[in-house]
Structure formats: C-alpha cells, structure tokens
Design an enzyme around this catalytic site. Structure first.
Site, PDB file in Angstrom:
ATOM      1  N   ASP A 114      22.216  45.330 -41.064  1.00  0.00           N
ATOM      2  CA  ASP A 114      21.023  45.115 -41.896  1.00  0.00           C
ATOM      3  C   ASP A 114      20.136  44.003 -41.330  1.00  0.00           C
ATOM      4  O   ASP A 114      20.630  42.935 -40.967  1.00  0.00           O
ATOM      5  CB  ASP A 114      21.474  44.756 -43.324  1.00  0.00           C
ATOM      6  CG  ASP A 114      20.393  45.000 -44.344  1.00  0.00           C
ATOM      7  OD1 ASP A 114      19.245  44.574 -44.111  1.00  0.00           O
ATOM      8  OD2 ASP A 114      20.695  45.621 -45.390  1.00  0.00           O
ATOM      9  N   THR A 143      15.285  47.567 -47.442  1.00  0.00           N
ATOM     10  CA  THR A 143      16.631  48.054 -47.166  1.00  0.00           C
ATOM     11  C   THR A 143      16.937  49.438 -47.745  1.00  0.00           C
ATOM     12  O   THR A 143      17.382  50.330 -47.021  1.00  0.00           O
ATOM     13  CB  THR A 143      17.658  47.030 -47.693  1.00  0.00           C
ATOM     14  OG1 THR A 143      17.455  45.815 -46.957  1.00  0.00           O
ATOM     15  CG2 THR A 143      19.081  47.505 -47.488  1.00  0.00           C
ATOM     16  N   ASN A 189      13.293  48.865 -53.549  1.00  0.00           N
ATOM     17  CA  ASN A 189      14.669  48.491 -53.907  1.00  0.00           C
ATOM     18  C   ASN A 189      14.859  48.526 -55.422  1.00  0.00           C
ATOM     19  O   ASN A 189      15.986  48.608 -55.912  1.00  0.00           O
ATOM     20  CB  ASN A 189      14.997  47.094 -53.390  1.00  0.00           C
ATOM     21  CG  ASN A 189      15.194  47.071 -51.870  1.00  0.00           C
ATOM     22  OD1 ASN A 189      15.438  48.117 -51.260  1.00  0.00           O
ATOM     23  ND2 ASN A 189      15.082  45.906 -51.272  1.00  0.00           N
ATOM     24  N   TYR A 237      30.731  50.074 -53.015  1.00  0.00           N
ATOM     25  CA  TYR A 237      30.181  48.878 -52.400  1.00  0.00           C
ATOM     26  C   TYR A 237      30.826  47.589 -52.909  1.00  0.00           C
ATOM     27  O   TYR A 237      30.937  47.351 -54.110  1.00  0.00           O
ATOM     28  CB  TYR A 237      28.668  48.802 -52.603  1.00  0.00           C
ATOM     29  CG  TYR A 237      28.097  47.605 -51.881  1.00  0.00           C
ATOM     30  CD1 TYR A 237      28.100  47.577 -50.487  1.00  0.00           C
ATOM     31  CD2 TYR A 237      27.634  46.496 -52.562  1.00  0.00           C
ATOM     32  CE1 TYR A 237      27.639  46.469 -49.801  1.00  0.00           C
ATOM     33  CE2 TYR A 237      27.160  45.379 -51.881  1.00  0.00           C
ATOM     34  CZ  TYR A 237      27.170  45.378 -50.494  1.00  0.00           C
ATOM     35  OH  TYR A 237      26.723  44.277 -49.820  1.00  0.00           O
ATOM     36  N   HIS A 282      16.851  36.035 -44.423  1.00  0.00           N
ATOM     37  CA  HIS A 282      16.085  35.676 -45.622  1.00  0.00           C
ATOM     38  C   HIS A 282      16.113  34.175 -45.864  1.00  0.00           C
ATOM     39  O   HIS A 282      15.132  33.587 -46.291  1.00  0.00           O
ATOM     40  CB  HIS A 282      16.661  36.388 -46.851  1.00  0.00           C
ATOM     41  CG  HIS A 282      16.253  37.822 -46.914  1.00  0.00           C
ATOM     42  ND1 HIS A 282      14.975  38.202 -47.250  1.00  0.00           N
ATOM     43  CD2 HIS A 282      16.938  38.966 -46.676  1.00  0.00           C
ATOM     44  CE1 HIS A 282      14.898  39.528 -47.218  1.00  0.00           C
ATOM     45  NE2 HIS A 282      16.070  40.016 -46.866  1.00  0.00           N
ATOM     46  N   HIS A 325      10.925  40.805 -45.136  1.00  0.00           N
ATOM     47  CA  HIS A 325      10.570  42.101 -44.560  1.00  0.00           C
ATOM     48  C   HIS A 325      10.076  42.942 -45.720  1.00  0.00           C
ATOM     49  O   HIS A 325      10.238  42.565 -46.872  1.00  0.00           O
ATOM     50  CB  HIS A 325      11.786  42.730 -43.870  1.00  0.00           C
ATOM     51  CG  HIS A 325      12.968  42.835 -44.774  1.00  0.00           C
ATOM     52  ND1 HIS A 325      13.178  43.909 -45.607  1.00  0.00           N
ATOM     53  CD2 HIS A 325      13.989  41.966 -45.022  1.00  0.00           C
ATOM     54  CE1 HIS A 325      14.289  43.704 -46.299  1.00  0.00           C
ATOM     55  NE2 HIS A 325      14.795  42.519 -45.976  1.00  0.00           N
TER      56      HIS A 325
HETATM   57 ZN   LIG Z   1      16.608  42.050 -46.517  1.00  0.00          ZN
END
Ligand SMILES: [Zn+2]
Length: 467
Positions: free
Chosen positions: A86, A123, A144, A206, A246, A403
């Site tokens: 990522d 993402t 997101n 996850y 980040h 981003h």
């Molecule tokens: Zn990110």
C-alpha cells in the site's frame, strides 16, 4: 498500449547525439572553438562509454527464451500471486537497496515509469479497480467512505455487504470458473459474490495486526498442498509504506526503513518458493495502489474563506481532502454552488484559492472517469498536488503525506512488476492504468473474465505466448 513504440523511442534516445555539439562553432574565434571541440569530444566519449555500459548491462534479447513463455516445471497449472504494498510510490524502490524487489524487476517485466492509479487515488477505489478492471463508478467503490444516495446508508472500509461491491473481482471470476482462489487480505475479498463464498480456509478476515512474515508463511503453506489443491490465484496485502507515508511524508527516513522491510518480506517469499521448487513457475505480480506526496500546513485552502460567495457548511461536505466532494441540500442548485465557489477561488481574495477548482462531476475531465455513478456527490474539487482542503483555520501545525489527488500527478504513481513464465526477463513496458491488470491475470490463468474497462489487446502486448 504500444510497447513497440516505447522500445523504438528508447532506441532513438540512445542513438541520439550528445547535447553539446559543435554546430555553432564557426562564428567564434579559434580558442573557444578548440575548447568547444574538446568538450564535445569528451562528451562524445562519455556518451559512447555509457552506451556500451548500458547495452552490456541491459539483458540481451538474443536468446529465444525471450519470445516465448517458459514452460512450467512443477506446477500442473499457472498460479498468480498478486501482491500489494500500500502506498508504494513509484521511485521508492531506489530509496535504499532492495535486492529482492530488484530480483523480480531484473528477471521480470516492469512498468518503466510506474503504474497509473485510477482517480481518486485512494486505497479502496484502487485496490478494487485492480481486481475488477473497472473504473470506480462502475465497481461502486467511489471513495473509502460514501453514502448510498437512496437509502442514506454509509459505506465504510468495514462494509462487506455485496450491494456495495459491484463488478466481478478476480477471486469470484476464478471461483465461477470452477477453480480455487485464496485471499490474504484485499479490499472486497470478504464479500460473498457469485461462487466466491470467502471460505474460511482460503479467505483471511482483515486483521492489520498479523505480522507480514506470518502472511507470507501462510501463502507459502498453500504450496505445500497436493498440487491439484493449490489455489490458482492468491492475494497478499501489506499496509506499508502507506502507513508511514501519511505520518511523515514520502521523504522521511521512516519510509526508507519501511521500504527495506517490504523488500525483506519479498525476500522471505522468494526463498520459500525456491525451497519448494516453484519460484520460476509462480507468476508474481507486485503492485501498489497509489503513490504519496508531502503535505504541510502552509498548503491549505479553507472552505470558510468562501463565505462571501457561498456558505458551505460541514454537512454539505462528504469528503474534504484531497478529494473534495460536496453534496448541497436539494434546495440549492449544484450548478450555482459551483459557479459561486469558483468565483471566490479566482477572486484573489481566498488564500491559495488558485490551487483548487470545483466541477459539476459531469464536467470533470473525461480522463478521470469519475461521473457515472449516483454515489458520487454532484460537486467534486480538484486540488493541486500537496495542497489540502479544510473547513476552517485551526492553527494546527503538521506535516505529513497524502494521496487521493488527480492521477495525472507523477507522485500518485506506484509500481508494477510481473515475474513469471509469461513475463520477459528485464523487459520495460510503458506506464499503464491499473484497470488493465484484470485482463492480464485472467489471460495468464486462462479463465473467462467479466466485461471490464481494460483493453482486450493489453495482455498480448505484455505477455509472452506459450510456444
Ligand atoms: Zn493511504
């Protein structure tokens, strides 16, 4: 994608003359001419030396193995392992020695100037475009987090109901074709769709706390299964270096360390596959979802500054930055709001106003493919690279990374590396959008895919055919 063209362009570039030449020397006196000649001579020698070095170091295309795929040695069928790191911005691979990633690059095929994400460069939209071949309006994951415009329900990154996730992801395609897939994390993988049931054995729920090494080891164990039980398609996901990006931006030492750690887990994977005698058989596709750019507190646009033109209250704003998404209440015309915001931004009286422009979504540049869904709010803002949009001045001082910007920014690019029987060794291909990856993988697996936004000709322009 015309790979030939790039190769021709590269050839042309390497044949071109050194920039310093003697063409203007005739009108000058003798001494400068001699000096110019000397410099030209030296630069020519340097250029020739580099050319020799370049051609001797770059993998030769002399052997016939570069024109046809290498036959499988142990596995009874092709296996694709799709890996995402990522926020792996294109160029991170040069920050520090990355011998394992470079082993894949040097013996595989690489997008020379990186993989182009879809807009918004976030993402969830990007991971789901990679596995569906669809632009976000078509696969439904337009941000997101977002709202269903009819029911008002909220989508979050923990929503696993199939109604949100449109299109056909690769694990479903594989299952629909009667084959086995395994997902070690990927946005959307826990959603039950078609013949994909997210089986306990091959579908990890996850959990960001699972060490990267454990994820790799579990995937390696799949190769210890009886040959005909090995899943044909697997995903593997790592949260880094996005996580660090980040917090500290792309140019911090923490990023360098995170990249080094990702290289280490790739090394662990390669070693494990080699031990099992399948490294050359397995197709490894390593990508990221997007890049990263540094942000700082001087680069801000405040919506409250637009009050003299239009009062944008926080409940109108579905997301602030870098993707500004505004949904005015029904008693306001979205077109009017756009005109007023842009009036304010271009008035010269709003701090950094020239760094933001808003559009009705249908008026966004077509190349962004970001209009064709009722989940997308009617007003979308495009902010310049590295800038952020906030409601009001808080005085908070911070620098970090972000981003989500226009996918035309080079900083938003990520990596694409393909290593395996159908990828030529040492080949460089032009940058392409990640919606092409779906067709690439269905082609390698020889399964029937669903309609998507990738081009039908892409796989054959990149993959070596079987003899
Ligand atoms: Zn990110």
């Amino acid at each position: 994608m015309d790979v030939k063209k790039l190769e021709e362009a590269e050839e042309e570039a390497s044949n071109s003359k050194p920039l310093l030449n003697t063409s203007t020397s005739t009108s000058h006196s003798n001494k400068p001419t001699l000096l110019l000649n000397f410099i030209a001579c030296m630069s020519l020698i340097t250029a020739v030396t580099f050319a020799i070095l370049f051609f001797s170091l770059s993998p030769s295309s002399s052997s016939s193995s570069t024109t046809t795929a290498r036959p499988l040695k142990k596995l009874p069928h092709p296996v694709v392992l799709l890996i995402s790191s990522d926020g792996f911005r294109f160029g991170y691979q040069f920050k520090t020695p990355t011998p394992n990633i470079h082993r894949l690059i040097n013996n595989g095929t690489e997008a020379l100037t990186g993989l182009i994400p879809v807009f918004p460069t976030l993402t969830f939209p990007n991971h789901y475009s990679i596995v569906t071949g669809l632009y976000p309006p078509h696969h439904g994951i337009i941000n997101n987090f977002f709202f269903d415009p009819i029911t008002g329900e909220k989508f979050t990154m923990a929503s696993h109901e199939s109604k949100w996730w449109l299109g056909q992801p690769l694990w479903e395609t594989v299952a629909n074709n009667g084959k086995t897939a395994a997902t070690y994390f990927w946005p959307g993988s826990e959603v039950i769709k078609g013949l994909w049931t997210c089986p306990l054995r091959f579908c990890k729920h996850y959990d960001g706390s699972v060490p990267f090494e454990d994820r790799v080891d579990t995937v390696l164990e799949y190769f210890d299964l009886p040959l005909d039980e090995i899943p044909v398609f697997m995903t593997l996901y790592f949260e880094d270096p996005d996580h660090q990006g980040h917090q500290v931006g792309p140019d911090d030492d923490e990023i360098t360390q995170a990249v080094s750690r990702i290289d280490g887990v790739i090394g662990r994977l390669i070693n494990g596959l080699e031990k099992r005698g399948v490294f050359e058989d397995v197709t490894i596709i390593m990508v990221g979802d997007h890049g990263m750019v540094g942000t700082c507190d001087q680069k801000l646009v405040f919506l409250d500054d637009l009050a003299p033109w239009v009062d944008i209250t926080p409940n109108w704003v579905h997301s602030y930055t870098p993707l500004l998404a505004i949904w005015p209440p029904s008693n306001h015309s979205a077109a009017d709001v756009v005109v007023k915001i842009n009036e304010g931004l271009s008035s010269g009286r709003v701090e950094n106003g020239n760094k933001l422009r808003v559009f009705l979504k249908e008026d966004l540049p077509q190349r962004l493919h970001y209009a064709d869904s009722n989940r997308i709010p009617p007003i979308i803002g495009l902010v310049q690279e590295g800038y952020k949009v906030e409601q009001s001045r808080t005085g908070k001082k911070e620098c970090g990374g972000a981003h989500g910007y226009d996918n035309a920014f080079f900083s938003m690019r990520t990596i694409f590396i393909g290593h395996g029987p159908q990828f030529a060794r040492g080949r460089k291909i032009p940058s392409f959008q990640n919606v092409e990856i779906y067709n690439l993988i269905t082609s390698i697996l020889n399964v029937k895919g669903a309609p998507n936004n990738g081009s039908d000709s892409f796989p054959q322009s990149v993959l070596l055919p079987y003899a």
